[in-house]
Design an enzyme around this catalytic site. Structure first.
Site, PDB file in Angstrom:
ATOM      1  CD  GLN A 262     -16.403 -10.369  15.475  1.00 37.76           C
ATOM      2  OE1 GLN A 262     -15.469  -9.664  15.060  1.00 37.76           O
ATOM      3  NE2 GLN A 262     -16.426 -10.862  16.699  1.00 37.76           N
TER       4      GLN A 262
ATOM      5  CB  CYS B 240     -10.800  -8.918  20.642  1.00 39.42           C
ATOM      6  SG  CYS B 240     -11.401  -7.748  21.890  1.00 39.42           S
TER       7      CYS B 240
ATOM      8  CB  CYS C 231      -2.325  -2.419   6.908  1.00 44.36           C
ATOM      9  SG  CYS C 231      -4.037  -2.527   6.365  1.00 44.36           S
TER      10      CYS C 231
ATOM     11  CB  CYS D  92      -0.926   0.006   1.222  1.00 52.74           C
ATOM     12  SG  CYS D  92      -1.966   1.480   1.350  1.00 52.74           S
TER      13      CYS D  92
ATOM     14  CE1 TYR E 291     -19.158  -8.342  29.425  1.00 54.32           C
ATOM     15  CE2 TYR E 291     -18.778 -10.708  29.504  1.00 54.32           C
ATOM     16  CZ  TYR E 291     -18.730  -9.464  30.115  1.00 54.32           C
ATOM     17  OH  TYR E 291     -18.261  -9.356  31.400  1.00 54.32           O
TER      18      TYR E 291
ATOM     19  CB  CYS F  68      -8.479   1.614   1.515  1.00 50.63           C
ATOM     20  SG  CYS F  68      -8.413   0.720   3.089  1.00 50.63           S
TER      21      CYS F  68
END
Length: 450
Positions: free
Chosen positions: A282, A408, A67, A58, A311, A159
């Protein structure tokens, strides 16, 4: 490679954390921060390059902040993510690791996101090369925040995070706003017309675009809407928000649907999930399916179990496992998410789910358990901060046969695992990579009652 995707170096027995480098790089460092026990540095000159390096794909790499691992090959990224999980579980959780399944990589390491949010700025960021050139550059930008700068936006040309037509839509909106001399937002002065652009793509082919503006100029708003309607007929949900607040959140604002339906759908195993402009889903849908499939496998459901889904968010996991469960109880802090969860059960004719909104440590009470019964299985997917100590204590008290902990943040997950180690053994561990080209990693742990 250590925490947060940074590398570790040492100088005179002092630890230095360095971003944007790879293990094996030989560099000159400029120290940017100094504490008693560590320093942070920035590479200003490379003498030798690591064999682990690859060429970033990129043009914006190293500037926009996204990224951050493009300079490391994807297979190497996966190795470091698995090591991150292992180190956290062993060092923080003091877990004697049993079967440790190899990390599940993403089939796509580019164009994997289904949602991106871009920000307008009338004073776009210039790179060092642009400044040194002495030329004049267009400063009206639509793109991403510079790391650590709420008021600085880098104009993005292409992107690699979201599939087509995301790039084409963003550029079309930016160019239309420039051509019509709309005032791009200034976050410092809190002035300007165009503020944000959100693009959501779904695996069903449906496409949502949301424009956020500062004030209600109907002629200007409808002009942009019409421009998008004509040039991108594939948009199935075209919406806008007049956000007069000082921050960019719009969960308490009215969303106006200009064209199509006010939502799109994602799909897993024939189950459709309605995603509205304020819904959480997600962002890597393909890997989310793998995450939920493994979660269901770890839960060991036979159709007879009472499952508590803590959750639960928009009830994605709860509805996904409902057909293999006797009953599922979902709990979530955000009321609008619970409304989404109920709708997702309804549109899929799922009748064995019940959802509650409120603070987890308050809702997960003796009264709730007396009403529905002691769970056979608990699935918990807390935010990055992990579970509240009161929630951990309640789980130890209720003592379900199995707990599937999705996280996560393996560090806070490891902390919670240690708190539960008195009554639970870690039976399986499965890292899942949801975010290629970054250091972030999801992890699934199966706990079985001792």
């Amino acid at each position: 490679m250590v925490a947060e995707g940074k590398c570790l170096a040492r100088h005179n027995n002092m630890v230095i954390f360095v971003g944007g480098v790879a293990p094996g790089d030989v560099v000159d460092l400029r120290i940017t921060r100094k504490k008693k026990s560590f320093m942070e540095g920035q590479a200003i000159r490379f003498h030798e390059y690591s064999e682990q390096r690859v060429q970033p794909f990129c043009e914006h790499f190293g500037i926009c902040g996204g990224c951050k691992w493009q300079h490391i090959g994807y297979d190497t990224q996966l190795l470091y993510k698995q090591k991150q999980v292992k180190d956290n579980l062993e060092r923080i959780g003091k877990v004697a690791l049993p079967e440790f399944d190899p990390i599940l990589g993403s089939a796509e390491d580019r164009y994997y996101r289904n949602k991106l949010e871009f920000t307008f700025s009338g004073n776009g960021w210039l790179t060092n090369e642009q400044i040194q050139s002495g030329q004049e550059f267009e400063r009206r930008a639509l793109g991403f925040h510079i790391p650590g700068r709420f008021d600085k936006i880098l104009d993005i040309q292409h992107c690699y995070l979201q599939p087509d037509p995301s790039n084409a839509i963003r550029l079309a909106v930016r160019d239309y706003a420039r051509a019509n001399n709309f005032e791009f937002y200034d976050a410092v002065r809190q002035e300007g017309f165009v503020r944000n652009l959100i693009i959501r793509t779904a695996n069903t082919g449906e496409l949502m675009v949301i424009l956020l503006v500062k004030y209600d100029d109907q002629e200007a708003i409808l002009g942009i809407m019409k421009h998008l309607e004509i040039n991108f007929p594939e948009i199935t949900s075209l919406q806008y928000v007049v956000n007069t607040k000082m921050n960019d959140t719009f969960h308490d604002m009215e969303v106006v649907c200009y064209k199509g339906l006010p939502y799109i759908h994602e799909e897993m195993e024939g189950i459709r999930f309605r995603v509205g402009p304020k819904s959480f889903y997600q962002t890597n849908a393909d890997q989310a399916y793998e995450l939920y499939r493994i979660t269901r496998e770890f839960a060991g459901l036979t159709g007879n179990e009472l499952v508590y889904d803590l959750y639960t968010g928009a009830g994605t996991i709860a509805n996904f496992v409902a057909k293999q469960s006797r009953e599922v109880i979902g709990i979530e802090y955000v009321p609008s998410a619970i409304e989404d969860a109920k709708i997702n059960s309804q549109i899929n004719n799922i009748s064995n789910t019940t959802f509650y909104a409120g603070d987890m440590k308050d809702i997960l009470s003796d009264e709730l358990i007396a009403q529905h019964g002691r769970p056979d299985v608990v699935i918990t997917d807390p935010p990055r901060a992990g579970m509240h100590p009161d929630v951990v204590e309640k789980l130890l008290q209720v003592h379900p046969d199995r707990i599937v902990y999705v996280s996560c943040n393996p560090a806070t997950q490891a902390r919670d695992l240690e708190l539960m180690s008195e009554k639970y053994d870690v039976a399986r561990v499965q890292p899942v990579d949801m975010f290629p080209q970054t250091h972030h990693v999801e992890n699934i742990v199966l706990l079985t009652a001792k």
